[in-house]
Design a protein around this motif. Structure first.
Motif, PDB file in Angstrom:
ATOM      1  N   HIS A  26     -55.574  27.367  13.139  1.00  0.00           N
ATOM      2  CA  HIS A  26     -55.523  26.644  14.139  1.00  0.00           C
ATOM      3  C   HIS A  26     -55.037  25.006  14.148  1.00  0.00           C
ATOM      4  N   ASN A  65     -45.929  33.120  23.077  1.00  0.00           N
ATOM      5  CA  ASN A  65     -47.133  34.174  23.506  1.00  0.00           C
ATOM      6  C   ASN A  65     -47.967  34.409  21.996  1.00  0.00           C
ATOM      7  N   ASN A  83     -51.499  33.144  20.134  1.00  0.00           N
ATOM      8  CA  ASN A  83     -52.882  32.777  20.453  1.00  0.00           C
ATOM      9  C   ASN A  83     -53.625  32.012  19.405  1.00  0.00           C
TER      10      ASN A  83
END
Lengths: 168, 629
Positions: free
Chosen positions: B22, B51, B53
Motif C-alpha cells: 500500500h 488495473n 488494486n
C-alpha cells in the motif's frame, strides 16, 4: 468599491440554525460572511435586532476579529503571508510587488471587483516561505520576480482594466 | 460496543492493510502546498491505468516538511520505503519499480522505515531521528487521521478505557506526578489546574482545548490536529471524566480549514462508535465535544480572552482572579489546556507518570515539540526531550544553516519570545532556562536567522504584529507597544538618536510590568533580547546609519559594480518593476536611485557568473555621482 444592495432574506435561515443567544454572534457573523463574502452593514443591524443587542456591540465584534470584512472581496482574492518565516524570506518585498502589479494597496479591493489584496499572519507553511495564497491555492517560495507570472492567469479577465489604469 | 471489541476490529483492519502492498501520502496542509494532491491524483491514475488494486492512504505530516510531498510505499514481505519530494512525473517510475517490480528505487528514496542490514539508508538512523523522542508525534504521518480504527489499532483509546476504571483523584495524582506543564507556553503545572477544576464547586463544568495557534511561525497544533486528532479528543474526554464535565469545546482558528475539517470528521467517528456522547465505552459517563471556529485574533490564544470570544464578545482578556477553574465559560469552572497538553494525557495514563517523568529535565518533564523554520537546511517539525540543547536542534536535527551561512540567532516562541544568540547555543532548552535568557517557550515556534537577517528589523516586525493584535483593553499594551514600534521604525530608518536606545529599554520594561495579560507582558521580549544581545547592531543603525545585515530599506542601496557588469546582458533592465535601470545594449547598467524601489529583483536575476548587483550600507558608500535615493 461601492457597496451593493444585498438580498438579506437569506439571513433568516442562518438565524434559525443558531438561535438567539449571544454565544451565537460570532458563528452567525462567520456564516453571513460565507454567504455574502463580507458583512453588509444592513445585515449587522438585523443581527443586532435578532440577538437583542445594541448595534454597537455587534459592530464592536465585527471590527475586532481579522476574519471579518466590511467590504466585498475581489473575484480573485490574494493573501500574502506575513508570518515570521515569510518576513525573513522577503514577504514584504513580495507584498510590495503585488501592490505595484495590481495597483492596489493592501486591504483594498479593485474598483472592478476583480482583485483584492490582504495580509495574513501565518498560514502555517513556514518551510515554503515566502508564500502567497491566490484563490485558496498556495504559491510557495515567492519572490518579487515571480509575482507578475503568478498573476497572469488571473489578470487576463481584467486585462483591459489594468491597462487603463497603467496609462492613467 | 465495549473497548475490547473495538480494539479487535481496529487491529483486524490495520493488519489487513499492513498485509498488502500500500501507499501512504502525506496530505496535511504543508504537503498540499508542496503538491501532494497532484501526486495523489497521479498515483490514482497510474494504478487505474495498470488495473492495480493497491490502497492509497492519506496520512498527515511526518514533520520532514522540507521533503514534502512525502510518499511511503510498504510491501508486506519487504521494506517500507520513504520517498521525498515526489512529483507526478516520478509516479510511473515508482509504480514500475517498487509496486510492480522489486526495485526499491533507492536513488529516489530517503530511506527505509526499518533498520536494514543490507546497508540501505534507514530513517531511524538519520541524525534527526536519533535525537528525537516522538511521543505525541508518534502517529503523525503513519496513520489515516480520518480513520479512528487506525488510531485504536496503534494503542489509541486504551488510556480512556483504563481511566474510566480509575477514580478522578487517582488520575489527578498521575498527572501531578508526571510533572506535565501546560504546553501553551506559560508552563503552568497541568495537574494543579486539573485539581483546581475538580475541587471547584458546581455541577456544570467545561473542558476547552485551545487550538488558536496564533504565533506567526508555529504550526505544530495544526499538524497534530491534521495528522492525529483522536489523541487530542482522548485527552479531552479523560479530562472531562476527571473534573466532572459533560461538555467540551475545541477552539480552532479559522485560518486552518483542513484542521477544522479533520477534527469534525474525527468527532463524528468517535460519536459513531460510542467514544463520545452518552455512556462512553459502556460506562455511565457522558461527554460531548463541539468545534468553535475562531474569527482571527492573536489575543484569543490567551485563556480568558478565548472564553470571552466563545461567549460571543470581543476577545479581551479578563482580570484574574478569579481563575477560569473557578469562574470560566458562562461563569462555570472551566479547564482550558493546549492541544499538545491534552495529547500527552493518554500517554501518561497509559505508560504511567514515572515513565513520562523520566524524560526531560528536573523541572520540565517530557518532550517538547518545536517547529523549525527560517534559514536552516531541514525545516520542519520535531519532538525532542526537554533539555535538548539549541546546538543539537540547529546542527543535528535541522541540518545546519542553509548555504553554509553563519548562525546568528534563533527566535523562540514568536512575538512573545525572544532572540537567543550564538553564545547561548549550549543551554538546555526548557521553560526555566529560556525564561532566564529573556525568552520563553511560548508556542515552541523556532525561526533561525543567519547573518543576512537584521536583529532590529526582526524586533520591529514582531512589534508591528503585537501592536496590530493588541486588543486595546489596557493602556500600557495599547499605547506602549505602538510607541515601541515607532522608536524601532525610527531606528530602522536611521532617524533615531542614541538616547532613544535607553528610552526603548525603559519603555519595554514598563510595558512588561504594566500590561494586563500575557500578550502585553511578553510583547517587549523581542525588543529586550535583541537590545541585550545585539546592541552593536542597534548602535550601527543609529550612529552610522548602517544596517549591517543589509536589510533595512532606508539604509541600503542597490548598486551595479561596473567591473562586474557584463554589459551585453539585460536581465536587470527587463525585470525592474520601476524602470530604474538604464543602459543601452552593450553599455554599463546603472540604477537610478531615485526610482529604485529596492525590491531586489535585479539582484535575484543577475546571472550567477557576474554577481554584479550588490547591496550597500550606509548610503554614503555609493560612489559619488550616483543619485542617493
Amino acid at each position: 468599491m461601492k457597496q451593493q444592495e444585498e438580498d438579506l432574506s437569506r439571513l433568516s435561515s442562518i438565524f434559525e440554525t443558531y438561535g438567539n443567544e449571544r454565544k451565537g454572534l460570532i458563528p452567525i457573523l462567520l456564516e453571513i460572511q460565507k454567504e455574502f463574502g463580507y458583512l453588509p452593514k444592513e445585515a449587522l443591524k438585523k443581527v443586532a435586532t435578532f440577538l437583542n443587542l445594541k448595534p454597537i456591540e455587534v459592530w464592536g465584534v465585527a471590527t475586532f476579529y481579522n476574519q471579518f470584512r466590511l467590504t466585498p472581496l475581489g473575484k480573485t482574492h490574494i493573501k500574502v503571508c506575513m508570518g515570521t518565516a515569510c518576513h525573513l524570506a522577503g514577504g514584504r518585498l513580495v507584498l510590495e510587488a503585488l501592490e505595484r502589479e495590481l495597483h492596489l494597496k493592501v486591504g483594498e479591493t479593485s474598483e472592478d471587483g476583480q482583485f483584492s489584496l490582504e495580509r495574513v499572519a501565518c498560514i502555517g507553511c513556514c518551510m515554503l516561505a515566502p508564500v502567497i495564497v491566490i484563490k485558496d491555492e498556495i504559491y510557495p517560495k515567492m519572490s518579487p520576480f515571480k509575482v507578475e507570472e503568478s498573476m497572469l492567469p488571473y489578470r487576463q479577465e481584467s486585462e483591459s482594466f489594468i491597462e487603463k489604469r497603467r496609462k492613467d | 460496543m465495549g473497548f475490547f471489541e473495538l480494539q479487535k476490529r481496529a487491529k483486524a483492519q490495520w493488519l489487513a492493510l499492513e498485509e498488502r502492498t500500500h501507499i501512504k501520502i502525506g496530505t496535511a496542509t504543508c504537503g498540499r502546498a508542496a503538491g501532494a494532491l497532484e501526486v495523489l491524483q497521479a498515483f490514482e491514475e497510474e494504478l487505474f491505468k495498470r488495473n492495480l488494486n493497491v490502497p492509497i492512504v492519506q496520512v498527515g505530516c511526518i514533520g520532514l516538511c522540507y521533503a514534502e510531498p512525502l510518499v511511503i510505499i510498504s510491501k508486506p514481505q519487504s521494506y517500507r520505503i520513504l520517498y521525498p519530494n515526489v512529483t507526478p512525473e516520478l509516479v510511473p517510475r515508482l509504480v514500475d519499480g517498487y509496486i510492480e517490480g522489486e526495485d526499491p528505487c533507492l536513488e529516489l528514496a530517503l530511506g527505509t522505515l526499518e533498520i536494514d542490514e543490507r546497508g540501505f539508508p534507514s530513517i531511524p538512523e538519520l541524525p534527526r531521528f536519533e535525537y528525537e523522542c516522538r511521543l505525541i508525534l508518534r502517529n503523525c504521518g503513519f496513520i489515516d487521521p480520518t480513520n479512528i480504527y487506525h488510531y485504536i489499532a496503534n494503542g489509541g483509546y486504551s488510556s480512556l478505557a483504563k481511566a474510566l476504571n480509575m477514580e478522578a483523584t487517582e488520575i489527578i495524582q498521575e498527572v501531578l506526578r508526571s510533572g506535565l506543564r501546560g504546553r501553551g507556553g506559560a508552563g503552568f503545572p497541568t495537574g494543579i489546574k486539573w485539581e483546581h477544576c475538580y475541587k471547584a464547586p458546581g455541577s456544570v463544568k467545561y473542558v476547552i482545548c485551545n487550538a488558536d495557534e496564533g504565533d506567526p511561525g508555529a504550526f505544530m497544533d495544526r499538524v497534530i490536529l491534521e495528522s492525529d486528532p483522536q489523541q487530542v479528543i482522548e485527552g479531552m474526554v479523560i479530562a472531562g471524566y476527571t473534573i466532572g464535565a459533560q461538555e467540551g469545546y475545541i477552539y480552532i482558528r479559522a485560518e486552518y480549514p483542513l484542521a477544522i475539517e479533520r477534527v469534525k470528521k474525527a468527532l463524528k467517528e468517535a460519536e459513531e462508535i460510542g467514544i463520545l456522547g452518552k455512556n462512553i465505552l459502556e460506562s455511565n459517563f457522558n461527554f460531548f465535544i463541539s468545534i468553535i471556529q475562531g474569527a482571527g485574533a492573536f489575543v484569543s490564544g490567551e485563556a480568558t480572552a478565548l472564553v470571552e470570544a466563545m461567549e460571543g464578545k470581543r476577545s479581551e482578556p479578563r482580570v484574574r482572579p478569579p481563575r477560569l477553574s473557578e469562574k470560566g465559560l458562562w461563569g462555570s469552572p472551566t479547564l482550558l489546556n493546549n492541544v499538545k497538553t491534552f495529547s500527552y494525557i493518554p500517554i501518561i495514563i497509559n505508560k504511567g507518570s514515572q515513565e513520562f517523568a523520566s524524560i526531560g529535565t528536573e523541572k520540565s518533564k517530557g518532550t517538547a515539540v518545536f517547529t523549525l523554520a527560517g534559514k536552516v537546511n531541514y525545516p520542519g517539525l520535531t519532538e525532542v526531550p526537554m533539555g535538548t540543547t539549541l546546538r543539537r536542534l540547529v546542527y543535528d536535527i535541522a541540518g545546519g544553516m542553509k548555504g553554509g551561512k553563519k548562525f546568528k540567532a534563533v527566535q523562540i516562541g514568536g512575538p512573545s519570545g525572544g532572540c537567543i544568540p550564538e553564545s547561548l547555543l549550549d543551554i538546555p532548552i526548557d521553560y526555566d532556562s529560556l525564561q532566564h535568557a529573556g525568552s520563553m517557550m511560548g508556542s515552541g515556534g523556532m525561526i533561525f536567522m543567519d547573518e543576512e537577517d537584521c536583529a532590529v528589523d526582526t524586533a520591529r516586525f514582531f512589534l508591528d504584529f503585537t501592536t496590530k493584535e493588541s486588543c486595546g483593553k489596557c493602556t500600557m499594551c495599547r499605547l506602549g507597544t505602538l510607541q515601541l514600534l515607532n522608536l524601532l521604525e525610527e531606528i530602522c530608518s536611521g532617524k533615531a538618536k542614541i538616547e532613544d536606545l535607553d528610552l526603548l529599554r525603559d519603555l519595554a520594561e514598563d510595558v512588561k510590568v504594566g500590561s494586563l495579560c500575557g500578550l502585553g507582558r511578553s510583547a517587549p521580549n523581542p525588543v529586550l533580547t535583541t537590545v541585550r544581545y545585539f546592541e552593536e547592531e542597534y548602535r550601527a543603525h543609529i550612529l552610522e546609519k548602517r544596517c549591517p545585515a543589509l536589510v533595512c530599506k532606508d539604509l541600503i542601496a542597490f548598486y551595479i559594480l561596473p567591473e562586474k557588469c557584463d554589459r551585453a546582458c539585460e536581465h536587470c533592465i527587463l525585470v525592474c518593476p520601476t524602470k530604474a535601470i538604464k543602459g543601452e545594449k552593450g553599455e554599463m547598467k546603472v540604477i537610478d536611485q531615485e526610482k529604485c524601489s529596492k525590491c531586489g529583483t535585479c539582484l535575484e536575476v543577475c546571472p550567477h557568473e557576474y554577481q554584479a548587483v550588490v547591496k550597500l550600507s550606509p548610503l554614503d558608500k555609493l560612489p559619488s555621482g550616483e543619485t542617493k535615493g
